[in-house]
Design an enzyme around this catalytic site. Structure first.
Site, PDB file in Angstrom:
ATOM      1  N   ASP A 166     -33.276  45.860 -27.047  1.00 31.43           N
ATOM      2  CA  ASP A 166     -34.333  46.831 -26.839  1.00 31.43           C
ATOM      3  C   ASP A 166     -35.561  46.477 -27.666  1.00 31.43           C
ATOM      4  O   ASP A 166     -35.431  45.871 -28.721  1.00 31.43           O
ATOM      5  CB  ASP A 166     -33.790  48.191 -27.319  1.00 31.43           C
ATOM      6  CG  ASP A 166     -34.473  49.343 -26.622  1.00 31.43           C
ATOM      7  OD1 ASP A 166     -35.343  49.109 -25.773  1.00 31.43           O
ATOM      8  OD2 ASP A 166     -34.127  50.492 -26.950  1.00 31.43           O
ATOM      9  N   LYS A 219     -43.285  50.533 -14.032  1.00 34.00           N
ATOM     10  CA  LYS A 219     -42.476  49.492 -14.669  1.00 34.00           C
ATOM     11  C   LYS A 219     -42.452  48.213 -13.858  1.00 34.00           C
ATOM     12  O   LYS A 219     -42.770  48.219 -12.675  1.00 34.00           O
ATOM     13  CB  LYS A 219     -41.044  49.992 -14.867  1.00 34.00           C
ATOM     14  CG  LYS A 219     -40.326  50.306 -13.557  1.00 34.00           C
ATOM     15  CD  LYS A 219     -38.849  50.616 -13.800  1.00 34.00           C
ATOM     16  CE  LYS A 219     -38.148  50.911 -12.495  1.00 34.00           C
ATOM     17  NZ  LYS A 219     -36.715  51.141 -12.631  1.00 34.00           N
ATOM     18  N   CYS A 240     -35.027  54.824 -28.417  1.00 38.94           N
ATOM     19  CA  CYS A 240     -36.449  55.107 -28.593  1.00 38.94           C
ATOM     20  C   CYS A 240     -36.769  56.185 -29.628  1.00 38.94           C
ATOM     21  O   CYS A 240     -37.663  55.974 -30.449  1.00 38.94           O
ATOM     22  CB  CYS A 240     -37.153  55.399 -27.271  1.00 38.94           C
ATOM     23  SG  CYS A 240     -36.106  55.570 -25.843  1.00 38.94           S
ATOM     24  N   GLN A 242     -28.189  47.190 -26.234  1.00 33.34           N
ATOM     25  CA  GLN A 242     -29.416  46.787 -25.541  1.00 33.34           C
ATOM     26  C   GLN A 242     -30.206  45.828 -26.411  1.00 33.34           C
ATOM     27  O   GLN A 242     -30.233  45.989 -27.634  1.00 33.34           O
ATOM     28  CB  GLN A 242     -30.295  48.009 -25.306  1.00 33.34           C
ATOM     29  CG  GLN A 242     -29.743  49.011 -24.338  1.00 33.34           C
ATOM     30  CD  GLN A 242     -30.721  50.156 -24.144  1.00 33.34           C
ATOM     31  OE1 GLN A 242     -31.075  50.831 -25.095  1.00 33.34           O
ATOM     32  NE2 GLN A 242     -31.165  50.347 -22.912  1.00 33.34           N
ATOM     33  N   HIS A 288     -39.710  48.259 -28.460  1.00 29.65           N
ATOM     34  CA  HIS A 288     -40.805  49.163 -28.121  1.00 29.65           C
ATOM     35  C   HIS A 288     -42.090  48.561 -28.612  1.00 29.65           C
ATOM     36  O   HIS A 288     -42.175  48.123 -29.752  1.00 29.65           O
ATOM     37  CB  HIS A 288     -40.555  50.535 -28.735  1.00 29.65           C
ATOM     38  CG  HIS A 288     -39.339  51.182 -28.147  1.00 29.65           C
ATOM     39  ND1 HIS A 288     -38.108  51.139 -28.753  1.00 29.65           N
ATOM     40  CD2 HIS A 288     -39.152  51.823 -26.962  1.00 29.65           C
ATOM     41  CE1 HIS A 288     -37.219  51.743 -27.984  1.00 29.65           C
ATOM     42  NE2 HIS A 288     -37.810  52.156 -26.888  1.00 29.65           N
TER      43      HIS A 288
END
Length: 640
Positions: A382, A464, A333, A380, A384
């Site tokens: 991942d 979440k 992140c 990951q 965002h």
RNA sequence: GCUGGCGUAGCUCAAUCGGUAGAGCAGCUGACUUGUAAUCAGCAGGUUGGGGGUUCAAUUCCUCUCGCCAGCUCCA
């Protein structure tokens, strides 16, 4: 006196009658099968004395609640056997768990596998004696004295913790245990059980406390259920990705490299690259942009992000580069945020969906490492999502749908959601939490995914949704996670300029669909038992000739298929066809092309599918169109 | 990290009471030219996870260490 049965009918009993008396009065058969009862909603023993107008449901081995009772009683039976065999051992607690039970014992001499056999034998003996299991209630001070005298200090501790004036005891022959109950009426009801394993466990789960010896076991009402359960364990063992990973040469770990660090071997890497290609394609289709970011970053970055304060336990020691500390990344992140902050952002830019197959490293204690499922370095999938408040709900909707579609493609259709809400210790305005939590709830309702609420189970930085997927043998795996983050935008002072010219704080959502490629691969291997669908298989087609004469034809077939992107191997060795098939079969290759003179002379192929089925003498062009179809459709079937 | 178990050839496993390591498969070589889950023969393959110790002698016993397995704990 009268009691009320489930069908609302009343039945008259003499005062002081027990549940057992009631069962007997209804029918001898019911009495024999009765395990316990539900009286006014509470589960009680058969020996429970009924009162006027009690609503009674008799529980038999057909009722779900009975199984827990049986298992609890089996735990007691085990403790009984252990106390007889090892009088010095102190008993502690023995609860029911999924599919079985355990009981923790304090002993200086750990149990061995042989001990388990002995204990099991003694349990069988005690069961055959059909000893009555009796409940009694005594004053807790009296109980404390009783257990103190017996040297059972754990029981004393439990009674003191309960803090009630009266407690209940259960006795069977020479064994008495503190217990809330209820239990089966006698040890004879406990017939089908098996002790499974022994392992250390801390008293009260606290590693500062003494380590006890825990014996796990399972128990069932029917032999067939027990057998089925044992079969299930064996099936799971057969599918174990660590075993298959080695057999199929998918991945490896090496002492010399370090534990929890995965090497993807050629075959595994082929599967991975297929997964990644699919993943990238779908992300572009779904409006994501892809990023690549470095593996290390300066301490100052991790200070700003807060990782050094609240995540350092999972981070590896820093490395010194020209006097600056750098850390290997445990998360992606901060890097994505730096890219966000690299220029002024307008509301027109939002939402931003940035994805990366980002490899991260986290310290995990050696004892928790497990194949591909729990590792120290992993990639990951991942992403965002950075958006404005009025976009959050549609963004969450899209992520959920995207996720469902991905899971479906990989052959997982049963999915369950878990929404975790604000915990006591957390950051961010209530309004943020409210908006975010509502968007999660609305989205999951719209998606039709079955879900549960986990009140207060969110991370400190935001609510979440986690998705669990069910595999081919019914096990649930937590994979997808979608998390709001109210912390990082604040810490990094992320802003965008809104319509009104004012700087605003964007919403940020972390999400991983597959979780990590390593873990996902592990689950995928177990789900398919190593027999991947055609589109994912590391080797999709194996071409094998009957004799040398067809070698050239095989090579030309292989060339055509490879040119069209298929993963093909040739087996032109001087071996019998049975030998070649056996080997291809053991590698679980979906299609085998068996090429003899018939095929060669007429420009045909004969296909043996992994399931043993044969497709004889097809025109190559027909075969080609079939594999193109199942490949591009990502079919989970071997044939159209 | 903790408790217990385990570690022998690439893989799966064997080796009596402490007496110096053996098989199948895989690999290599040769013969066989083969039609749907193992053709035959030969060869090679090991510092018994690693270090230290006890012993005339250690795969075996002790100890440290690394790794694996089951569980605990952990997973802000």
């Amino acid at each position: 006196m009268n009691v009320v049965l489930p069908d609302k009918s009343k039945i008259e009993l003499v005062d002081g009658s027990t549940v057992a008396d009631l069962a007997k009065k209804i029918s001898e058969g019911l009495y024999k099968r009765a395990i316990a009862a539900k009286v006014n909603g509470n589960i009680v023993d058969l020996s429970y004395k009924l009162n006027e107008n009690d609503e009674v449901t008799i529980l038999t081995d057909k009722d779900a609640e009975s199984l827990d009772i049986l298992r609890h009683s089996t735990a007691h039976l085990m403790a009984h056997a252990v106390q007889q065999l090892f009088p010095d051992v102190k008993v502690t607690i023995g609860p029911v768990i999924q599919d079985g039970f355990f009981y923790d014992f304090d002993t200086n001499k750990p149990f061995t596998e042989d001990d388990l056999v002995k204990i099991e034998e003694r349990m069988t003996e005690l069961s055959k004696k059909d000893i009555k299991i009796e409940r009694s209630e005594i004053d807790s001070n009296e109980a404390i004295k009783k257990f103190s005298d017996m040297g059972e200090n754990y029981k004393v501790e439990i009674i003191q913790d309960i803090g009630e004036s009266k407690i209940s005891l259960y006795s069977q022959g020479d064994f008495t245990d503190l217990c809330r109950g209820p239990h089966v009426p006698s040890t004879g009801h406990i017939k089908y059980f098996k002790l499974l394993s022994v392992a250390g466990a801390y008293w009260r789960g606290d590693e500062k406390n003494k380590m006890l010896q825990r014996i796990y076991g399972t128990a069932w009402f029917k032999k067939s259920d027990l057998d089925e359960y044992i079969n299930r364990l064996e099936e799971a063992k057969k599918r174990d990705h660590r075993k298959l990973g080695k057999e199929l040469e998918l991945y490896g770990t090496f002492d010399e490299i370090g534990s929890g660090l995965i090497c993807w071997m050629p075959k595994g890497a082929k599967v991975r690259s297929t997964i990644e290609d699919f993943w990238r394609k779908e992300h572009y289709k779904n409006g994501y942009e892809l990023l690549y970011t470095p593996h290390i970053g300066k301490a100052t970055l991790w200070n700003t992000s807060g990782h050094l304060d609240f995540y350092s336990e999972n981070m590896y020691s820093p490395m010194d580069i020209e006097g600056q500390n750098y850390f290997i990344k445990p998360m992606n992140c901060p890097f994505h945020i730096m890219i966000y902050k690299s220029k002024n952002r307008s509301y027109r830019d939002l939402p931003l969906r940035w994805a990366e197959l980002g490899t991260v490293y986290r310290y995990e204690r050696s004892g928790v490492l497990h194949g591909l499922l729990r590792v120290r370095g992993f990639t990951q999938d991942d992403a965002h999502i950075i958006c404005a408040q009025d976009q959050i709900e549609s963004e969450i909707n899209e992520v959920l749908n995207f996720s469902l579609q991905i899971w479906k493609t990989f052959g997982f259709s049963s999915i369950k959601g878990y929404i975790a809400t604000r915990p006591a210790k957390s950051v961010g305005d209530d309004s943020l939490w409210m908006a975010a939590t509502n968007s999660l709830m609305n989205s999951i309702k719209q998606s039709g995914i079955e879900y549960e609420l986990d009140e207060g189970g969110g991370a400190f930085y935001g609510p979440k949704i986690d998705l669990k997927v069910k595999d081919a043998i019914g096990r649930e795996w937590q994979m997808t996670t979608i998390q709001f983050d109210f912390n990082l935008p604040e810490r990094f002072d992320m802003t965008y300029v809104d319509k009104d010219g004012k700087e605003k704080r964007p919403y940020m959502v972390h999400r991983a669909l597959l979780g990590s490629l390593e873990r996902f691969f592990g689950v995928l291997i177990e789900h398919y038992a190593g027999a991947f669908p055609f589109w994912l298989a590391p080797v999709q087609i194996k071409i094998m000739n009957i004799s040398d004469e067809q070698a050239e034809y095989c090579i030309s077939l292989g060339k055509k298929l490879k040119e069209n992107g298929f993963r093909v191997e040739l087996d032109l060795r001087n071996e019998k066809i049975g030998y070649k098939i056996r080997e291809a079969q053991m590698y679980k290759i979906p299609h085998m092309l068996v090429i003899g003179s018939q095929e060669k002379d007429n420009n045909l192929v004969t296909v043996r599918l992994r399931n043993g089925e044969n497709k004889n003498n097809l025109d190559f062009s027909d075969y080609f169109s079939v594999i193109n179809e199942i490949n591009t459709n990502r079919s989970i079937n071997l044939w159209r």
